[in-house]
Design a protein around this motif. Structure first.
Motif, short mmCIF file in Angstrom:
data_model
loop_
_atom_site.label_atom_id
_atom_site.label_comp_id
_atom_site.label_asym_id
_atom_site.label_seq_id
_atom_site.Cartn_x
_atom_site.Cartn_y
_atom_site.Cartn_z
N THR A 73 0.83 -1.20 0.00
CA THR A 73 0.00 0.00 0.00
C THR A 73 0.87 1.25 0.00
O THR A 73 0.61 2.21 -0.75
N LEU A 76 2.60 1.70 -3.38
CA LEU A 76 1.73 2.26 -4.41
C LEU A 76 1.58 3.77 -4.24
O LEU A 76 1.52 4.50 -5.24
N LEU A 80 2.51 5.75 -7.81
CA LEU A 80 1.52 6.34 -8.69
C LEU A 80 1.91 7.74 -9.16
O LEU A 80 1.29 8.28 -10.08
N SER A 137 -0.94 3.82 -13.82
CA SER A 137 0.45 3.85 -13.37
C SER A 137 1.22 2.69 -13.98
O SER A 137 0.74 1.56 -14.07
N LEU A 139 4.11 1.49 -12.82
CA LEU A 139 4.88 0.74 -11.82
C LEU A 139 6.19 0.26 -12.44
O LEU A 139 6.56 -0.91 -12.37
N HIS A 200 2.11 -4.97 -7.93
CA HIS A 200 1.25 -4.86 -9.11
C HIS A 200 -0.05 -5.63 -8.89
O HIS A 200 -1.14 -5.15 -9.25
N TYR A 203 -2.26 -3.65 -6.72
CA TYR A 203 -2.81 -2.54 -7.50
C TYR A 203 -4.01 -3.00 -8.33
O TYR A 203 -5.10 -2.40 -8.29
N TYR A 207 -7.61 -1.33 -7.15
CA TYR A 207 -7.84 -0.04 -7.81
C TYR A 207 -8.77 -0.26 -9.00
O TYR A 207 -8.38 -0.16 -10.15
#
Length: 461
Positions: A73, A76, A80, A137, A139, A200, A203, A207
């Motif tokens: 968390t 990220l 981002l 994003s 990443l 990832h 994410y 999200y």
């Protein structure tokens, strides 16, 4: 507005007036995205937040049937800002710097928020850039390794701050193995072990349209916000015609907690001992949360509070001393903090506990109740001059509380709190098992008798 306004997850549209001629609207889009706005008369700027109800408590260790996601968390939150399919990290930064705006993010225990504050004319741009960051994003592997180093430095900085160390150990001591007891930013070990693949996966899993809540406060045109957001999310490839329900809110039933650790001492060769003493508290939706606000105001918030008067003014034992009561969906804490010389630490710790017990036994005065109501009302009104506070209030209402309270309703509830209510809550807290955390040049023996130190934890780190 009379009373709190419920925010049912299945209601497509809501609109209502709030205190100070503000106007609140909420739209539930077919994809599950929720948009809340609060238009404030006379505002020339707005704060925009993109929220997900995913925080450090939602991460998993290895061997639990889930991918190991400790630290994901926080990772990220950093990543981002590092580039999308259409914008580099520099272009994201320039988008806001070029208009004098602010942008940032925060990771908390139960949510993550990416936000920006801009002039009214720049709101569509802010929505577009934040939506791009949120959905697209990259990443990038190289940026991932760069940010690993940055996060480790951030953790090192926190580890050098004894107040931060005390706070982390306090949550751990009171909440035990509950996920809320873990540090928000992860630990150096979990950050070193984190993989791009796990981050990832975190994410992709969290999200999604049904996870996204967008809140905007200030100079707001709700329809234009929805239009700009829909356009930006569609450009990112999200299927907004797909019907989905928003993710359910967390359970607000109090979680069972393991017995707290009574005493934790972290040895540090520093000038002060950072003390935290407290007990398990209330969940965020507890009917007594207004009572908690009043108790906290009387007991340890401000220069007229009991803790300040007893510890600092009358005895000169500490410079900083206060109380606090963070509340989460299924757990909370009530705590007291002081920083003082090692020789004074046992006396300060004993005073903090005895002051709470004194409120529990003897209650509070009508003058204190009146002063607390004035303090809370004034502080709330001043805070709401800032669109950041209003934006955050919308996010918390939607993600955690399931209801919106304006200033008038908050003050009405505070006015209903009686001295008996405050005394009963103080008695409830005083009867709960205490945890004491001390960081500094001290040892366990100094606090004998302040808590029941049946299982002290010592750490030389």
């Amino acid at each position: 507005m009379n009373g709190a306004v419920e925010l049912p997850l299945g209601t497509p549209e809501l609109a209502f007036e709030a205190a100070g001629d503000a106007f609140v609207r909420r739209s539930l889009l077919p994809s599950g995205v929720r948009v809340l706005s609060e238009r404030v008369p006379g505002a020339r700027s707005a704060t925009i937040g993109f929220w997900v109800a995913v925080g450090s408590r939602d991460e998993h260790p290895a061997g639990t049937g889930h991918p190991a996601t400790f630290g994901s968390t926080h990772f990220l939150e950093h990543l981002l800002f590092k580039g999308t399919r259409t914008r580099t990290a520099l272009e994201i930064a320039v988008s806001f710097d070029a208009v004098g705006g602010e942008h940032n993010a925060l990771t908390a225990k139960e949510y993550t928020c990416y936000y920006a504050k801009v002039q009214d004319r720049d709101v569509p741009m802010a929505v577009e850039v934040l939506a791009d960051m949120f959905t697209s994003s990259l990443l990038d592997p190289d940026e991932f390794e760069n940010e690993r180093g940055v996060i480790l430095e951030e953790l090192s900085m926190a580890g050098d701050d004894p107040a931060d160390v005390a706070n982390e150990r306090f949550f751990e001591a009171v909440l035990g193995d509950h996920a809320l007891g873990r540090p928000i930013g992860g630990s150096p070990e979990t950050i070193r072990q984190a993989t791009r693949e796990a981050v990832h996966a975190h994410y992709v899993a969290n999200y999604r349209p049904q996870d996204l809540v967008v809140t905007v406060a200030g100079a707001v045109d709700h329809d234009r916000i929805v239009e700009a957001l829909t356009r930006a999310l569609g450009a990112a490839g999200w299927d907004l015609d797909l019907s989905a329900s928003p993710d359910a809110r967390r359970s607000t039933s109090p979680a069972p907690l393991a017995p707290p650790k009574p005493l934790t001492v972290v040895h540090r060769p520093i000038e002060q001992v950072n003390l935290l003493l407290g007990v398990p508290g209330l969940v965020a939706t507890d009917d007594r949360r207004s009572t908690l606000s009043v108790l906290n105001a009387i007991f340890g918030s401000g220069m007229s509070s009991r803790l300040f008067q007893q510890v600092r003014e009358r005895r000169g034992l500490a410079y900083a001393v206060y109380s606090f009561g963070p509340a989460y969906s299924d757990a909370g804490l009530f705590g007291m903090y002081a920083g003082c010389a090692p020789a004074k630490a046992p006396t300060v710790a004993a005073l903090m506990r005895s002051e709470l017990e004194r409120v529990a036994e003897h209650g509070v005065t009508e003058e204190e109740l009146s002063r607390a109501a004035g303090q809370l009302g004034g502080a709330s009104a001043l805070a709401l001059e800032d669109s950041d506070t209003r934006m955050s209030r919308l996010g918390r209402a939607e993600l955690t509380l399931g209801e919106f309270q304006d200033l008038d309703e908050a003050l009405r509830r505070i006015a209903l709190v009686t001295g008996d209510d405050v005394q009963a809550l103080a008695a409830d807290f005083a009867a709960r098992p205490f945890s004491l955390v001390a960081v500094g040049a001290t040892d366990e023996a100094a606090f004998r008798g302040v808590v029941d130190e049946t299982a002290p934890t010592t750490d030389a780190a």
